[in-house]
Design an enzyme around this catalytic site. Structure first.
Site, PDB file in Angstrom:
ATOM      1  N   TYR A  29     -10.814  -4.307  -2.168  1.00 58.02           N
ATOM      2  CA  TYR A  29     -12.127  -3.892  -2.657  1.00 58.02           C
ATOM      3  C   TYR A  29     -13.042  -5.121  -2.703  1.00 58.02           C
ATOM      4  O   TYR A  29     -13.079  -5.885  -1.745  1.00 58.02           O
ATOM      5  CB  TYR A  29     -11.999  -3.212  -4.028  1.00 58.02           C
ATOM      6  CG  TYR A  29     -11.029  -2.047  -4.002  1.00 58.02           C
ATOM      7  CD1 TYR A  29     -11.249  -0.952  -3.166  1.00 58.02           C
ATOM      8  CD2 TYR A  29      -9.892  -2.054  -4.781  1.00 58.02           C
ATOM      9  CE1 TYR A  29     -10.364   0.105  -3.132  1.00 58.02           C
ATOM     10  CE2 TYR A  29      -8.997  -0.986  -4.758  1.00 58.02           C
ATOM     11  CZ  TYR A  29      -9.250   0.090  -3.924  1.00 58.02           C
ATOM     12  OH  TYR A  29      -8.361   1.135  -3.899  1.00 58.02           O
TER      13      TYR A  29
ATOM     14  N   LYS B  92      -4.375   3.827   3.501  1.00 60.46           N
ATOM     15  CA  LYS B  92      -5.343   3.507   4.553  1.00 60.46           C
ATOM     16  C   LYS B  92      -4.752   2.581   5.615  1.00 60.46           C
ATOM     17  O   LYS B  92      -5.146   2.630   6.781  1.00 60.46           O
ATOM     18  CB  LYS B  92      -6.593   2.871   3.934  1.00 60.46           C
ATOM     19  CG  LYS B  92      -7.402   3.856   3.098  1.00 60.46           C
ATOM     20  CD  LYS B  92      -8.514   3.168   2.304  1.00 60.46           C
ATOM     21  CE  LYS B  92      -9.279   4.176   1.455  1.00 60.46           C
ATOM     22  NZ  LYS B  92     -10.222   3.546   0.519  1.00 60.46           N
TER      23      LYS B  92
ATOM     24  N   TYR C 128      -7.590  13.398   3.975  1.00 64.14           N
ATOM     25  CA  TYR C 128      -7.725  12.091   3.319  1.00 64.14           C
ATOM     26  C   TYR C 128      -7.111  12.120   1.920  1.00 64.14           C
ATOM     27  O   TYR C 128      -6.339  11.241   1.538  1.00 64.14           O
ATOM     28  CB  TYR C 128      -9.210  11.714   3.255  1.00 64.14           C
ATOM     29  CG  TYR C 128      -9.488  10.485   2.446  1.00 64.14           C
ATOM     30  CD1 TYR C 128      -9.288   9.214   2.981  1.00 64.14           C
ATOM     31  CD2 TYR C 128      -9.944  10.579   1.137  1.00 64.14           C
ATOM     32  CE1 TYR C 128      -9.533   8.082   2.232  1.00 64.14           C
ATOM     33  CE2 TYR C 128     -10.198   9.456   0.386  1.00 64.14           C
ATOM     34  CZ  TYR C 128      -9.993   8.208   0.935  1.00 64.14           C
ATOM     35  OH  TYR C 128     -10.233   7.093   0.187  1.00 64.14           O
TER      36      TYR C 128
ATOM     37  N   VAL D 241      -5.664   2.445  -6.223  1.00 67.55           N
ATOM     38  CA  VAL D 241      -5.933   2.621  -7.653  1.00 67.55           C
ATOM     39  C   VAL D 241      -4.749   3.214  -8.406  1.00 67.55           C
ATOM     40  O   VAL D 241      -4.784   3.322  -9.635  1.00 67.55           O
ATOM     41  CB  VAL D 241      -7.186   3.492  -7.917  1.00 67.55           C
ATOM     42  CG1 VAL D 241      -8.433   2.768  -7.484  1.00 67.55           C
ATOM     43  CG2 VAL D 241      -7.063   4.843  -7.271  1.00 67.55           C
TER      44      VAL D 241
END
Lengths: 314, 314, 314, 314
Positions: C250, C73, C200, C268
């Protein structure tokens, strides 16, 4: 409580209701984002009553077909329950009022993918998914049921799907696709999201007249017995009535319960189906809506009719 | 729809219901954080029916007083509406199901201080505030009304406030004080928060028997006419009935509407008041609760009674 | 504040960090629902530091490729800003911490389709959509950038997309498809939802080693200047750093800001990219995660490294 | 990253900043519901910088006392941590950005009574409660600390509590009382709600000048060392800095991190305290606010100052 109908007879009452409630101006709103619902003249108004004794009364534009939209959720639910292994559907959708917008994703997230009731969009998608598992052409299956219940039509067309409208709505189904994929993420959608949304949109695009809707809904006033035999058990018919009363009018269920006092289900096409248990099924239609998405003139007319006839469950 | 009572007579039905539903084990839960409700033996069970024709039937522990708790919200609402300038109260509280916990602050924030309905705690505080403006001793005013409705008591005590219980609950009222101050911040509480919460807690601490509650609620089955004259207009009585049906059982209103099919209001003391419009008022009591906070045995008994008598609005 | 590096030299520090933090047991968790991330041995641990002066230090499994997942991202955002008409992207996504789960639909509904920041999934989808408008093969475009930044690889493979993993994740993308359709409903997705989600997922499936990630992120420590010229303006590089610090971990951004005190972005897959403005870019990788979804050993190692070197913005 | 101060010297820069940023019109808003903050002339503007080397620079209305309001939360947090058994306070309040309004009850309900961070109102009430357990006159204790840190005042008054303002705010504290009672319901408030809110309001009503605030905040730029000795450990000072950066500017923390790039805390009195770790402490004040509740001219001035001096953590 129900009271016997005295004079004046129902036909005269309905005619008078049309006179009183047919809109004279463009008050109210039209649904946003559904092109084919933007067109109906504001002064359309029809009402029909189908009684458990077999009579049908109507007045106004009661034979003009309109888009039943979310009224279809009542019939799809009945179909899904009729085809259900007992209890399967009710493990996937609750029966409680939602207190949030009919197409909100928030409550679905809070409730971990179990919709609050079958009449908010997420719940209706689960119901359609359930029916689609048994009948891949779920919308066609619902349509056939409605034709059977509405009976012979003389020169009329009978219920039909407005395919152009369905196609147009399908192209604007992002919110429903989001809900369907979200349900799938929670494991509560079994068929592909696109297939479920397509069936959902097509069932919403069914065109019916007030007379046809009233006749099709009569099984709910007769404890589940339809035109050609049992549609649902008495218990499930009662269940649908209670869900209509507590959840059938978007975020105005409480207000409608007070003003009209009867189980009802509205659609953004301007129709409302109302059930008087043991007595009759009523459909009113007028296209322009109040701020909650329910027919403005239709709601007023039903409140008036309830006052005149004493029809109310309270 | 209502059906006439055939044989067996109601008294025998109630006796049989007590036999079937009196709890045999400690199933269910007791309310957290209310010390004086932790004590009642699990096997208490009473039921009473007061009919519009003037009869009272009862069975089991129907003469034992219990804490009416949230059932009081029905009576306070009736008192507030009776003392209301038309429409004033309804500008301060909505009439829609909430879909969230009965004592949640979330929806209150989302709705800018207007509670969703008079039966969630925030709404009940607004109702009590409204009544307190007219009657500073609002709880005493409600108590007097209940005594008047319940009528002469023979050797019994009649409705009374359990002052020790009220004091104990008042010392654990942080959540209700938070709600009250929050309402005040939105300008929707007129009297001091502490005074409103005190009246609220005291009205919840009223002790009554099933027989007394059934008799006190009879005006709702009689279109607003109470023991000694009109309590409410027929329209407002209908309003309260519709709110009971859509909002009276915490987050199980939809389930109760299906299983019992009648307007009801429960309290965490284990009592439930149910109205059969035009027929009778029913009170059942058994202290242990289901996961939604409604009497476990009481709900089952009412479903059974509805099946046996045909009493249902659907 | 930054301090000069004294003895011991960085290489020795990194080797010692590997000794201290390489996991000795299966503590922590693996991400649910991503089959290909379930496999890595728990004791994988690598760390690499690329300095603004051109050096690269590394230790442990720093040359093993891993799935960068959400670290992508950062790079996609940089690409989108580099290709942006000034301000266009920032009208479609905010820059504020979210306070809710990274893939929640709730806040998106409350904020009417404008994601809180580019690092929650909804925001990242908007960024990818923005990039896809300019480069239909957005994932390939990001991959090429990463290859350019990571430089020549000797015998190594360089960054690549794990196509099998991408395909597997794409088959489990219901939540992201829901977010994408929801964004489209709000008018904040321009390309088809399926195309955006595919890009994505493919960008998340890029495989890189710690050394490659550290080198690729170096432009953020150099005010926007990359290996082969300017990637971003100094102002936009600062912007990305501030978003990493406030939103990069997060729901543990605050805790990470305290323990490590540096802008970071985790995935992750167990990787974390950290920037020391003006000094260096760091990548640590260890596959097992803490309860917030960040690498358990990686976070501890970065806190240790920050303590030993004095690297911290506070 | 920090850069050395070159010419022009800081005093000239500040004077120029006053010239550029002193408001020329009534742009921005004043806080609703705080009568005594409605009065300050719109064109008040002051700025002061206290350096770790012992110098103080200032310009504009830097010696006029203003209501520090939420800036007090930084000092109360430092006091509470200084008096804390290690870890006790951090078990009662989190350190994460909130993503919702500073005085929202929603997140508190979702998080079961644990506030997201010490700078939203619920978190600040927990901090004040914690301090009040040790020092019943918590507000007086904070005031004494501020007087000690701000040092001798020549002819000036030094920090003081505006008792009339405190009394007025206390009479309008319904929202904070709601939060306090709500915290108590969750067991996360130990002292009486009324006492905690009173201390909270009084600490918010402390009046200080820019020069005094800058001097009082200097310990945060010096790793916890205050005017007269250690206030906090280096670790806790770093903690406060990271919380300021992620949570210090209401719902504009991300935007402020980008535009200014420094830990800051604002108050609705129009003041902002900013820390440049290792370098200096800055206070700017101008009463009119932007839509997020932060000083409009103050924020712009700090962005300008950051650009001119290179002071930024990114």
């Amino acid at each position: 409580m129900m009271t016997a109908l005295d004079s004046p007879p129902l036909g005269l009452i309905l005619a008078d209701i049309v006179r009183s409630h047919r809109p004279r101006s463009e008050a109210g709103s039209i649904p946003a984002g559904i092109p084919h619902l933007a067109s109906p003249p504001f002064d359309r108004f029809g009402i029909a009553v189908a009684t458990t004794s077999g009579d049908v009364f109507s007045a106004g534009d009661a034979d003009l077909p309109f888009s039943i939209q979310s009224i279809s959720k009542v019939f799809t639910l009945a179909m899904a329950l009729g085809a259900d292994d007992p209890g399967t559907l009710w493990s996937r959708v609750l029966r409680e009022p939602s207190g949030t917008s009919f197409n909100s994703l928030v409550q679905l997230e809070v409730e971990h993918g179990i919709p609050r009731n079958p009449f908010i969009n997420s719940g209706a998608l689960v119901v359609t998914d359930h029916l689609t598992e048994r009948f891949p052409d779920a919308a066609g299956h619902v349509l056939q049921f409605l034709r059977d219940q509405a009976g012979p039509h003389g020169g009329r067309q009978g219920p039909f799907i407005d395919e152009a409208a369905a196609k147009s709505e399908l192209a604007n189904s992002s919110r429903n696709l989001a809900l369907a994929h979200f349900l799938k993420d929670f494991g509560n959608l079994h068929r592909p999201a696109e297939a479920v949304v397509e069936n959902y949109v097509r069932q919403c695009s069914i065109m019916m007249s007030c007379v046809e809707v009233a006749k099709a809904g009569l099984f709910l006033a007769r404890g589940g017995r339809g035109t050609n035999g049992t549609v649902l058990s008495r218990s499930e018919a009662k269940r649908i009535g209670s869900i209509m009363l507590t959840c059938g009018m978007y975020d105005a269920a409480g207000e409608f319960a007070y003003r009209v006092g009867l189980p009802g289900k509205s659609g953004v096409g301007g129709g409302i189906l109302v059930v008087v248990p043991g007595e009759c099924s009523i459909c009113v239609w007028s296209p322009r809506l109040d701020s909650k998405g329910n027919s403005l003139a239709g709601t007023a007319a039903l409140a008036d009719l309830s006052d005149r006839t004493g029809w109310s469950v309270f």
